[in-house]
Design a protein around this motif. Structure first.
Motif, PDB file in Angstrom:
ATOM      1  N   LEU A 271     -68.860  11.652  41.932  1.00  0.00           N
ATOM      2  CA  LEU A 271     -69.306  10.679  40.933  1.00  0.00           C
ATOM      3  C   LEU A 271     -68.637  10.934  39.581  1.00  0.00           C
ATOM      4  O   LEU A 271     -68.200  10.003  38.893  1.00  0.00           O
ATOM      5  N   LYS A 272     -68.556  12.203  39.216  1.00  0.00           N
ATOM      6  CA  LYS A 272     -67.947  12.548  37.932  1.00  0.00           C
ATOM      7  C   LYS A 272     -66.487  12.099  37.889  1.00  0.00           C
ATOM      8  O   LYS A 272     -66.005  11.568  36.878  1.00  0.00           O
ATOM      9  N   LYS A 273     -65.787  12.300  38.993  1.00  0.00           N
ATOM     10  CA  LYS A 273     -64.390  11.876  39.070  1.00  0.00           C
ATOM     11  C   LYS A 273     -64.273  10.357  38.956  1.00  0.00           C
ATOM     12  O   LYS A 273     -63.326   9.832  38.362  1.00  0.00           O
ATOM     13  N   GLY A 274     -65.279   9.644  39.501  1.00  0.00           N
ATOM     14  CA  GLY A 274     -65.241   8.186  39.484  1.00  0.00           C
ATOM     15  C   GLY A 274     -65.517   7.582  38.125  1.00  0.00           C
ATOM     16  O   GLY A 274     -65.086   6.451  37.842  1.00  0.00           O
ATOM     17  N   PHE A 275     -66.247   8.315  37.286  1.00  0.00           N
ATOM     18  CA  PHE A 275     -66.627   7.761  35.982  1.00  0.00           C
ATOM     19  C   PHE A 275     -65.816   8.362  34.836  1.00  0.00           C
ATOM     20  O   PHE A 275     -66.312   8.531  33.727  1.00  0.00           O
ATOM     21  N   ILE A 276     -64.569   8.707  35.126  1.00  0.00           N
ATOM     22  CA  ILE A 276     -63.645   9.131  34.072  1.00  0.00           C
ATOM     23  C   ILE A 276     -62.814   7.908  33.660  1.00  0.00           C
ATOM     24  O   ILE A 276     -62.085   7.330  34.467  1.00  0.00           O
ATOM     25  N   LYS A 285     -73.159   6.350  32.308  1.00  0.00           N
ATOM     26  CA  LYS A 285     -73.011   5.731  33.628  1.00  0.00           C
ATOM     27  C   LYS A 285     -73.100   6.781  34.738  1.00  0.00           C
ATOM     28  O   LYS A 285     -73.654   6.519  35.807  1.00  0.00           O
ATOM     29  N   LEU A 286     -72.537   7.960  34.472  1.00  0.00           N
ATOM     30  CA  LEU A 286     -72.593   9.056  35.458  1.00  0.00           C
ATOM     31  C   LEU A 286     -74.046   9.445  35.723  1.00  0.00           C
ATOM     32  O   LEU A 286     -74.448   9.625  36.882  1.00  0.00           O
ATOM     33  N   THR A 287     -74.851   9.527  34.662  1.00  0.00           N
ATOM     34  CA  THR A 287     -76.265   9.887  34.813  1.00  0.00           C
ATOM     35  C   THR A 287     -77.019   8.819  35.607  1.00  0.00           C
ATOM     36  O   THR A 287     -77.828   9.127  36.477  1.00  0.00           O
ATOM     37  N   ASN A 309     -66.280  -0.825  39.169  1.00  0.00           N
ATOM     38  CA  ASN A 309     -64.900  -0.730  39.669  1.00  0.00           C
ATOM     39  C   ASN A 309     -64.469   0.708  39.979  1.00  0.00           C
ATOM     40  O   ASN A 309     -63.380   1.158  39.603  1.00  0.00           O
ATOM     41  N   ILE A 310     -65.357   1.419  40.646  1.00  0.00           N
ATOM     42  CA  ILE A 310     -65.053   2.794  41.023  1.00  0.00           C
ATOM     43  C   ILE A 310     -63.930   2.814  42.048  1.00  0.00           C
ATOM     44  O   ILE A 310     -63.795   1.903  42.868  1.00  0.00           O
ATOM     45  N   PHE A 318     -69.286   7.329  49.538  1.00  0.00           N
ATOM     46  CA  PHE A 318     -70.734   7.120  49.476  1.00  0.00           C
ATOM     47  C   PHE A 318     -71.183   6.064  50.499  1.00  0.00           C
ATOM     48  O   PHE A 318     -72.260   6.203  51.097  1.00  0.00           O
ATOM     49  N   LYS A 319     -70.365   5.057  50.719  1.00  0.00           N
ATOM     50  CA  LYS A 319     -70.715   4.023  51.692  1.00  0.00           C
ATOM     51  C   LYS A 319     -70.870   4.616  53.096  1.00  0.00           C
ATOM     52  O   LYS A 319     -71.752   4.219  53.865  1.00  0.00           O
ATOM     53  N   ASN A 320     -70.027   5.612  53.420  1.00  0.00           N
ATOM     54  CA  ASN A 320     -70.025   6.205  54.763  1.00  0.00           C
ATOM     55  C   ASN A 320     -71.051   7.328  54.927  1.00  0.00           C
ATOM     56  O   ASN A 320     -71.073   8.000  55.959  1.00  0.00           O
TER      57      ASN A 320
END
Length: 380
Positions: A271-276, A285-287, A309-310, A318-320
């Motif tokens: 998640l952290k990587k996705g919200f950079i 947004k990460l929280t 738009n991750i 996460f979907k899987n």
């Protein structure tokens, strides 16, 4: 000093050596050699041949120009040194077995070779010598004396993860997969503090294969149950599988009809990587995303990730992992992290010495670390 046991009491020597210098060691040895010659020398079995020199290295330092008696065993025509047997030094070796055991027991678990050298600094042995000791060591682990019992309301969390480490096999570099499997009964509320979470009755094992070699699902499942049956008394309904979302963990849980939970450490990292954005983490947004995750809100989390738009790979991750996310909200889920097992068992070895290990050294270091984590004594 009691000479009747034919085995030097090193614990008693440790106490006495603090009051005396290394000559105390020399005097004890000479006294035993005299004792054996006067009281145990059976001329029908042995023939006195000579006195032979030795310069053994001990934890207190090297003893130079030391002589002891040599006998010939009449039945086998072999040389016998009673004192060598008493102080536990192997044939053609310069180091006491006691000192080698100290090297073995203190190796691994984040200790560098220089740290082990400092423990017995008077011995002044080299790092190359330490590597040879670890390469040739034959190590056993004591048997488990008592299984841990699981109460009806307790869960047994089984953490699984993979990591990779290289070794030298036949002088060629080889990459190895270390699959860690650990089990615990959740957080130990009595021993845990605000800054340190302690797991209750934690035990660990591992599977080591060459990178690229497939571990069959049934082979993994058999390993898990063999490990659990050895350590715990439990019901299968108490089991929970925890992992980083890898397919081999999910499919194993599904096949065995065991609840699966995704590891919070790996989820938060993704998640952290996705919200950079623009090289900065959007903490708000990460929280929000993380709160949706730990509350098991699978569909809302996917919607939130899509709206923001991750990256597609992170979204699919996460979907899987539907079941692994939905089970986050369960009361029995304590968010235990499997990553710490990899760190304690494998990554801590990085500090030991060489950047790449001889394969035999790696095997012994893994065995030592797993025994330490399981609180079992080494048999040397």
């Amino acid at each position: 000093m009691n000479f009747l046991t034919d085995e030097l009491d090193y614990e008693e020597c440790d106490k006495e050596i603090n009051k005396n210098d290394i000559n105390y060691f020399r005097n004890i040895w000479l006294a035993y050699d005299d004792f054996w010659h006067k009281n145990k020398y059976d001329k029908s079995k042995y023939k006195y041949v000579k006195t032979a020199p030795r310069s053994p290295n001990t934890k207190y330092g090297k003893i130079n120009d030391f002589y002891r008696r040599c006998y010939l065993i009449l039945e086998t025509n072999e040389y016998y040194y009673p004192l060598d047997n008493y102080i536990k030094i192997k044939k053609r070796k310069r180091t006491l077995t006691n000192l080698e055991h100290i090297i073995i027991k203190n190796s691994g678990n984040g200790k560098r070779q220089s740290d082990v050298q400092d423990i017995v600094k008077n011995a002044k042995f080299s790092k190359t010598y330490m590597t040879n000791v670890m390469k040739n060591a034959v190590i056993g682990v004591e048997k488990i004396k008592e299984k841990k019992i699981l109460l009806p309301n307790e869960k047994l969390f089984v953490n699984m993860d993979d990591c990779f480490i290289s070794s030298l096999f036949n002088n060629k570099k080889q990459k190895n997969r270390i699959r860690t499997i650990s089990a615990n009964k959740g957080t130990d509320l009595e021993k845990s503090t605000k800054s340190r979470n302690v797991l209750k009755d934690k035990k660990i094992t591992y599977m080591k294969t060459k990178n690229g070699e497939r571990i069959k699902r049934q082979e993994l499942i058999d390993k898990i149950y063999d490990f659990l049956d050895l350590q715990f008394i439990y019901n299968k309904s108490s089991l929970v599988f925890i992992g980083d979302g890898a397919p081999w963990i999910k499919t194993s849980a599904k096949k065995e009809n065991i609840p699966y939970v995704i590891d919070r450490h790996h989820a938060f990292k993704a998640l952290k990587k996705g919200f950079i954005f623009n090289r900065k983490v959007d903490n708000k947004k990460l929280t929000n995303a993380y709160n949706l995750f730990i509350n098991g809100k699978y569909y809302l989390l996917l919607d939130f990730l899509k709206v923001n738009n991750i990256d597609e790979k992170i979204y699919k991750y996460f979907k899987n992992n539907k079941e692994g996310i939905i089970n986050q909200k369960e009361n029995w889920n304590q968010g235990v992290c499997a990553e710490s097992d990899v760190s304690h068992l494998v990554k801590s070895l990085k500090g030991y010495g060489a950047k790449i290990y001889n394969d035999k050294v790696l095997n012994n270091l893994l065995l030592i670390n797993s025994a330490r984590i399981n609180k079992l004594n080494l048999l040397l």
